[in-house]
Design an enzyme around this catalytic site. Structure first.
Site, PDB file in Angstrom:
ATOM      1  N   HIS A  98       0.833  -1.206   0.000  1.00 47.38           N
ATOM      2  CA  HIS A  98       0.000   0.000   0.000  1.00 47.38           C
ATOM      3  C   HIS A  98       0.866   1.253   0.000  1.00 47.38           C
ATOM      4  O   HIS A  98       0.603   2.201  -0.757  1.00 47.38           O
ATOM      5  CB  HIS A  98      -0.906   0.007   1.234  1.00 47.38           C
ATOM      6  CG  HIS A  98      -1.681   1.275   1.416  1.00 47.38           C
ATOM      7  ND1 HIS A  98      -2.915   1.485   0.835  1.00 47.38           N
ATOM      8  CD2 HIS A  98      -1.386   2.417   2.099  1.00 47.38           C
ATOM      9  CE1 HIS A  98      -3.348   2.688   1.149  1.00 47.38           C
ATOM     10  NE2 HIS A  98      -2.438   3.283   1.923  1.00 47.38           N
ATOM     11  N   GLU A  99       1.903   1.266   0.833  1.00 41.54           N
ATOM     12  CA  GLU A  99       2.791   2.428   0.866  1.00 41.54           C
ATOM     13  C   GLU A  99       3.553   2.572  -0.441  1.00 41.54           C
ATOM     14  O   GLU A  99       3.827   3.682  -0.895  1.00 41.54           O
ATOM     15  CB  GLU A  99       3.751   2.320   2.052  1.00 41.54           C
ATOM     16  CG  GLU A  99       3.073   2.292   3.412  1.00 41.54           C
ATOM     17  CD  GLU A  99       2.128   3.469   3.628  1.00 41.54           C
ATOM     18  OE1 GLU A  99       2.386   4.563   3.078  1.00 41.54           O
ATOM     19  OE2 GLU A  99       1.127   3.290   4.337  1.00 41.54           O
ATOM     20  N   HIS A 102       1.646   4.573  -2.870  1.00 45.17           N
ATOM     21  CA  HIS A 102       1.818   6.027  -2.785  1.00 45.17           C
ATOM     22  C   HIS A 102       3.071   6.472  -3.534  1.00 45.17           C
ATOM     23  O   HIS A 102       3.085   7.533  -4.171  1.00 45.17           O
ATOM     24  CB  HIS A 102       1.915   6.456  -1.318  1.00 45.17           C
ATOM     25  CG  HIS A 102       0.616   6.349  -0.574  1.00 45.17           C
ATOM     26  ND1 HIS A 102      -0.557   6.863  -1.064  1.00 45.17           N
ATOM     27  CD2 HIS A 102       0.314   5.787   0.629  1.00 45.17           C
ATOM     28  CE1 HIS A 102      -1.533   6.625  -0.202  1.00 45.17           C
ATOM     29  NE2 HIS A 102      -1.030   5.976   0.828  1.00 45.17           N
ATOM     30  N   HIS A 106       3.210   9.022  -6.696  1.00 39.96           N
ATOM     31  CA  HIS A 106       4.125  10.167  -6.765  1.00 39.96           C
ATOM     32  C   HIS A 106       4.909  10.139  -8.061  1.00 39.96           C
ATOM     33  O   HIS A 106       5.068  11.160  -8.746  1.00 39.96           O
ATOM     34  CB  HIS A 106       5.068  10.135  -5.564  1.00 39.96           C
ATOM     35  CG  HIS A 106       5.918  11.355  -5.446  1.00 39.96           C
ATOM     36  ND1 HIS A 106       7.125  11.360  -4.769  1.00 39.96           N
ATOM     37  CD2 HIS A 106       5.768  12.614  -5.932  1.00 39.96           C
ATOM     38  CE1 HIS A 106       7.655  12.565  -4.840  1.00 39.96           C
ATOM     39  NE2 HIS A 106       6.857  13.343  -5.532  1.00 39.96           N
TER      40      HIS A 106
END
Length: 228
Positions: A98-99, A102, A106
């Site tokens: 999940h991270e 991100h 980006h």
């Protein structure tokens, strides 16, 4: 004694937040005990996911705490917590993925993430100044104080906007995580379903936070009108 029924809005927000927090902790604790067949740790899975997306300028670091995982876009650092970094459970891998979602957002200039990042300074200012202005306005109790209360409400609205914009960012990161874990064979079969449950529970905490902020904003608007 006069009872301000608008406190019920605040109470409802608190209950939602507590329920969501309890759910994510319970769900993570359950699937933290399920070891993935791949045997990869959260950190190892994160590295594979980043590299598969052509991302080589994001470092992976260990951070203390439980579920304190986050991606730092300013420094391009993926920080994984004690319960994720060296853990090979399906829950840990899901959170790490999940991270990574991100980080991919980006890298791909995902619009909602860019918007959220852009409004962070304004949201922080709003969170810091809104309540002092509102309280001062209520204590003064004069008609001219309505300006302070209105200004406070507008500033608080910036924090609410941040919470709302956060929702698509978090849901999209989870969708990316599930897809890449399945496509890369990092998780198999029921492991993917288990990870979906973990990420869904985590997403509910953001929904609860947004709902709580909206309820608080509604209460403040009512107080402002009552003061007028």
């Amino acid at each position: 004694m006069y009872f301000d029924w608008t406190y019920l809005l605040v109470l409802a927000g608190m209950v939602l937040s507590l329920l969501a927090s309890a759910m994510v902790k319970r769900t993570y604790a359950k699937y933290e005990k399920v070891r993935s067949m791949s045997g990869l740790t959260g950190a190892q899975a994160a590295e594979k996911i980043l590299r598969s997306n052509g991302i080589y300028d994001v470092s992976i670091e260990h951070v203390e705490g439980n579920l304190t995982d986050h991606y730092d876009p300013g420094n391009k650092v993926l920080r994984l917590s004690d319960s994720v970094y060296n853990n090979s459970s399906v829950a840990a891998i899901g959170v790490a993925a999940h991270e990574c979602g991100h980080a991919v957002q980006h890298d791909k200039s995902y619009a909602p993430l860019a918007i959220r990042t852009a409004i962070v300074p304004a949201a922080n200012i709003g969170a810091a100044l809104s309540w002092p202005l509102i309280l001062i306005g209520l204590m003064i109790g004069m008609k001219s104080s309505s300006f302070l209360i209105t200004a406070g409400i507008l500033l608080f609205s910036l924090s609410v906007l941040f919470q709302i914009v956060t929702l698509p960012v978090e849901f999209n990161a989870s969708r990316r995580a599930i897809r890449v874990l399945s496509d890369m064979g990092i998780l198999y079969g029921d492991e993917v379903k288990d990870t979906k449950k973990v990420l869904f529970a985590a997403a509910l905490t953001y929904v609860a936070a947004a709902a709580g902020s909206i309820l608080q904003l509604v209460r403040l608007i009512m107080i402002g009108r009552r003061n007028d």
